[in-house]
Design an enzyme around this catalytic site. Structure first.
Site, short mmCIF file in Angstrom:
data_model
loop_
_atom_site.label_atom_id
_atom_site.label_comp_id
_atom_site.label_asym_id
_atom_site.label_seq_id
_atom_site.Cartn_x
_atom_site.Cartn_y
_atom_site.Cartn_z
CG ASP A 331 -1.90 1.41 1.80
OD1 ASP A 331 -2.51 1.92 0.36
OD2 ASP A 331 -1.47 1.81 2.93
CG ASP A 522 -1.39 2.42 6.86
OD1 ASP A 522 -2.03 2.21 6.10
OD2 ASP A 522 -1.11 3.51 7.18
CG ASP A 526 -4.85 -0.86 3.05
OD1 ASP A 526 -4.21 -1.27 2.46
OD2 ASP A 526 -3.65 -0.48 3.30
#
Length: 540
Positions: A331, A522, A526
Site C-alpha cells: 500500500d 496499514d 487494506d
C-alpha cells in the site's frame, strides 16, 4: 509495530483463553500434588485412578467432546481423536501421568492456535464499524431516520456534516468534502458537488448533501468490503495446517495397526488381555505428542525473538510462508509514505513566499480540513486583522486580512473567480491564492516518502524478492511519482478495496510456482487484501 499473518486452520470449539490457562495451571498443580501424595502414601490402585481422573477429566473432557462432535460430522480421524485414543490407552495401562501430559501439551498447542484465530477476526469487527446504523431519507417532503436496509434505489437521502455515508449514490444538491480514508487509505479529503458519485463508508466533513441512492444497502461499497474480509477469512480457515493433514493419514494407520495387534495374535495365542495391553502400549508409543508440541514451541521461540524487534506474527505458519516470498505488494499511504501531509513547496508570483504562506495560514485557521491544518502548521501565524471569513465547501476559504480580500482554495474556484492560474510541476495537492482579485501563486501540500522505505526495498531485493508492486487509491500522477522514486516494478492507482483484492488475485496467479506473495498495508481499507494474500503484513 508490524503484524504478520497467513492462512491457518482453527478448531471448532472456542473457549475463553483465561479459562483455558486457568485449567492448565490447575491441572499441573493437581498432577504435582498427586505425584507427591502417591510417593509418600501407599494408595490402592482404584484410589490412584480416582485421584488422577480429576486432572485428567479437567484437561481432556473438551477434547473428547470435540472428537465426538467431529465423529458425528464425518471427521473421524483428526488430531482430537488421535489424542483421545492415545491418552485413553495410557489410562488403561495405568500411565496416568502420561495421559494427563499428552492432553496438557495438546491444549497448549490449541491455545496458541486459538489466539491466532481470534486476532484474525478483529479485522471483521473493525470493518463493521464502517457501516452506518441509520440513514436520513427524504419522503413526502420530510426527512426521517430509517435503517439503511429500508432505503430503496432512487430514493434521496440527506447526509449531514460528520455523518458516515450510508449508501452509494450520486449528489443531487449541496457541496462538501468527503473523507475517503476508510476505503482508499488516502488522508486527503475529496471535494464533491452536484453530479459526483459518493461511496458508503466515507465521512461527510463539511456541507449538507442530498444524495440519490444508486445501489441497495446490500450492494453498497462498505458491505462489499465487509464481505471481502469475511470471504478471505472463510478461505483461510479451510487451509489446514500440517498436523491436521498428518493426522488424516497417521491416525487411521495407527488405530488400524493397534486393532490388528490386539485381534490377530490373540486369535492365535488365545490371550486377548495380553495383546490388548500390547495394543494400548502401541497406541501410547505411537502418540506424536513430540511432534504436536515441539513444532509449535519451535516456532513460538522464533515469534518471541521477532516480537523484541516490534514484529508480531499471527501464527507460526507465517514464518514458513514469509521464507518463500518473492513478490511483495505495498500500500502507499502510511506504508511507503508517512501518511501525514506537509507543505512541500511555495511558489509566489507577486509577493514574498513567507508573507504568502502567512496570509494563507491566517485564513486557514478557521478550517478543519487536513490541508488547511498543514498550512497552519507550516508557519507561525502573524497577528493580523481578519474579518468576513467564510469557508466554502469544495472551494476554499476567503476573508479580509488587513483590508485585503484574500481567497485560498482550489483551481476550480480560481476558474469561477475568472483568475488565470497555472499548474505546478510538483506532485501533490495544489492550493491557489488570490489577493484583491489578483492571482499571487500557489502552495503545494503532499505526503512524504519515509526515509527508510528506499533502504527497505533495496534489502528486500538483496534477500530474494524479485518483484515489487504498489497498490494505492491515490491519483495516478502521485502513485507514479512515489513508485519512480522507490524503483517499484509495477504500480496501480485509483483503487478501492475490492479493486486491490482483484489485483492481488491477478498477482497471485502470476507469481512463480512454490513461492508466496506478501502484502504490506496499514489501514482498515487494506483488510480484505491483507487476508487474501499468502502473507499479510499490517503496519501500525
Amino acid at each position: 509495530m508490524i503484524f504478520v499473518s497467513e492462512k491457518e486452520h482453527h478448531h471448532e470449539h472456542e473457549e475463553n483463553p483465561k479459562e483455558s490457562i486457568a485449567k492448565m495451571i490447575v491441572t499441573a498443580v493437581l498432577s504435582l500434588g498427586i505425584l507427591v501424595l502417591t510417593h509418600f502414601m501407599n494408595l490402592p490402585s482404584w484410589g490412584v485412578l480416582l485421584l488422577w481422573l480429576l486432572p485428567y477429566g479437567l484437561i481432556s473432557y473438551e477434547i473428547y467432546v470435540e472428537a465426538l462432535h467431529n465423529l458425528f460430522h464425518g471427521e473421524l480421524f483428526d488430531e482430537a481423536f488421535l489424542m483421545s485414543v492415545a491418552s485413553t490407552g495410557a489410562v488403561v495401562l495405568g500411565d496416568y501421568l502420561e495421559a494427563v501430559t499428552v492432553m496438557l501439551l495438546f491444549r497448549i498447542g490449541e491455545l496458541f492456535e486459538g489466539y491466532a484465530f481470534r486476532k484474525s477476526r478483529k479485522a471483521i469487527a473493525q470493518m463493521m464499524a464502517l457501516r452506518p446504523d441509520a440513514a436520513w431519507v427524504v419522503r413526502n417532503g420530510t426527512v426521517e431516520s430509517v435503517k439503511p436496509e429500508a432505503v430503496n434505489i432512487g430514493e434521496v437521502i440527506e447526509i449531514r456534516p460528520g455523518e458516515r455515508i450510508p449508501l452509494d449514490g450520486v449528489v443531487l444538491s449541496g457541496e462538501s468534502t468527503v473523507d475517503t480514508s476508510s476505503l482508499t487509505g488516502e488522508s486527503c479529503p475529496v471535494a464533491v458537488a452536484n453530479g459526483d458519485d459518493v461511496n458508503s463508508g466515507c465521512v461527510n466533513l463539511s456541507g449538507v448533501l442530498r444524495v440519490q441512492a444508486t445501489k441497495a444497502f446490500g450492494q453498497s461499497t462498505v458491505n462489499k468490503v465487509i464481505e471481502l474480509v469475511q470471504y478471505a477469512e472463510s478461505k483461510k480457515t479451510k487451509s489446514e495446517n500440517f498436523i491436521h493433514r498428518f493426522s488424516k493419514i497417521y491416525t487411521p494407520c495407527v488405530v488400524g495397526l493397534a486393532l490388528l495387534l490386539a485381534i490377530v495374535p490373540s486369535l492365535i495365542t488365545k490371550d486377548f488381555a495380553e495383546w490388548f495391553s500390547g495394543a494400548c502400549v502401541f497406541l501410547v508409543v505411537s502418540c506424536p505428542c513430540a511432534l504436536v508440541i515441539s513444532v509449535p514451541l519451535t516456532y513460538f521461540c522464533g515469534i518471541g525473538a521477532a516480537s523484541k524487534h516490534g514484529i508480531l506474527f499471527k501464527g507460526s505458519g507465517a514464518l514458513d510462508a514469509l521464507a518463500k516470498t518473492q513478490t511483495v505488494v505495498f500500500d502507499k499511504t502510511g506504508t511507503l509514505t508517512k501518511g501525514v501531509f506537509h507543505v512541500t513547496a511555495v511558489h509566489a508570483d507577486k509577493m514574498d513566499k513567507k508573507r504568502m504562506l502567512s496570509l494563507a495560514a491566517t485564513l486557514e485557521q478557521v478550517s478543519n480540513h487536513p490541508v488547511a491544518r498543514c498550512i497552519v502548521q507550516a508557519c507561525e501565524v502573524a497577528q493580523e486583522k481578519v474579518s468576513e471569513v467564510q469557508e466554502l465547501a469544495g472551494r476554499g476559504v476567503r476573508g479580509v486580512v488587513n483590508g485585503q480580500m484574500v481567497c485560498v482554495g482550489s483551481d476550480k474556484w480560481m476558474d469561477e473567480l475568472g483568475l488565470p492560474w497555472h499548474p505546478c510541476h510538483h506532485v501533490g495537492t495544489t492550493v491557489h491564492m488570490a489577493v484583491d482579485g489578483e492571482y499571487v501563486g500557489h502552495i503545494v501540500v503532499s505526503d512524504e516518502i519515509k526515509p527508510e522505505s528506499v533502504q527497505a526495498l533495496e534489502k528486500l531485493r538483496k534477500i530474494g524478492v524479485t518483484k515489487t508492486v504498489m497498490l494505492t487509491g491515490d491519483a495516478d500522477e502521485i502513485g507514479q511519482e512515489v513508485a519512480s522514486k522507490l524503483n517499484i516494478d509495477e504500480v496501480f492507482t485509483k483503487l478501492f478495496p475490492r479493486d486491490k483484492v482483484e489485483k492481488a488475485e491477478e498477482l497471485l496467479k502470476q507469481k512463480p510456482p512454490h513461492t508466496t506473495l506478501a502484502f504490506v498495508g496499514d489501514g482498515m481499507n487494506d483488510a480484505p487484501v491483507l487476508t487474501r494474500a499468502d502473507v499479510g503484513i499490517a503496519m501500525g
